[in-house]
Design a protein around this motif. Structure first.
Motif, PDB file in Angstrom:
ATOM      1  N   GLU A  77       0.829  -1.209   0.000  1.00 57.33           N
ATOM      2  CA  GLU A  77       0.000   0.000   0.000  1.00 57.33           C
ATOM      3  C   GLU A  77       0.863   1.258   0.000  1.00 57.33           C
ATOM      4  N   GLU A  80       2.402   1.670  -3.454  1.00 60.74           N
ATOM      5  CA  GLU A  80       1.408   2.149  -4.422  1.00 60.74           C
ATOM      6  C   GLU A  80       1.078   3.621  -4.189  1.00 60.74           C
ATOM      7  N   ARG A  83       3.919   5.520  -5.750  1.00 58.45           N
ATOM      8  CA  ARG A  83       3.765   5.441  -7.212  1.00 58.45           C
ATOM      9  C   ARG A  83       2.675   6.381  -7.716  1.00 58.45           C
ATOM     10  N   ARG A  84       1.536   6.347  -7.067  1.00 60.80           N
ATOM     11  CA  ARG A  84       0.387   7.164  -7.476  1.00 60.80           C
ATOM     12  C   ARG A  84       0.718   8.656  -7.410  1.00 60.80           C
TER      13      ARG A  84
END
Length: 116
Positions: A77, A80, A83-84
């Motif tokens: 999580e 991510e 990354r987002r």
């Protein structure tokens, strides 16, 4: 052919060090990220005048981000989330996130943060 002094800046030619610094600052905006790391071998870095920018490697085909995270949330999580947040800065390059260390507190030691 080089652009003249009056030409509009070409974002694709943004200096790599500047892009690395922007990606690093954005990664640091994640609540569970406590710092950046060059990784166990020191390969996650972008070279520039002076010392390399450790923690972000801007490569032709991808961008690597090395982070030190707070213990508690699942690593997938956190990765991510990083990354987002950085994806809008990276163009078409994929983003690879390395979680290089996990801390149980909020203070980094040895990386420039004051533990006292």
């Amino acid at each position: 052919m080089a652009a003249g002094p009056g030409a509009a800046p070409d974002r694709r030619r943004e200096p790599l060090a500047e892009l690395a610094e922007r990606v690093g600052a954005t990664a640091m905006s994640c609540p569970d990220v406590l710092g950046l790391t060059a990784g166990p071998r020191g390969w996650i870095a972008t070279y520039r005048a002076g010392p390399p920018y450790a923690g972000v490697a801007v490569r032709d085909a991808m961008i690597e981000v090395g982070v030190v995270v707070r213990y508690g949330r699942p690593f997938a999580e956190i990765a991510e989330d990083v990354r987002r947040r950085v994806r809008p800065l990276t163009g078409r390059r994929p983003v690879d996130v390395l979680i290089g260390d996990v801390l149980t507190g909020d203070v980094l030691t040895g990386g420039g943060a004051d533990a006292g």
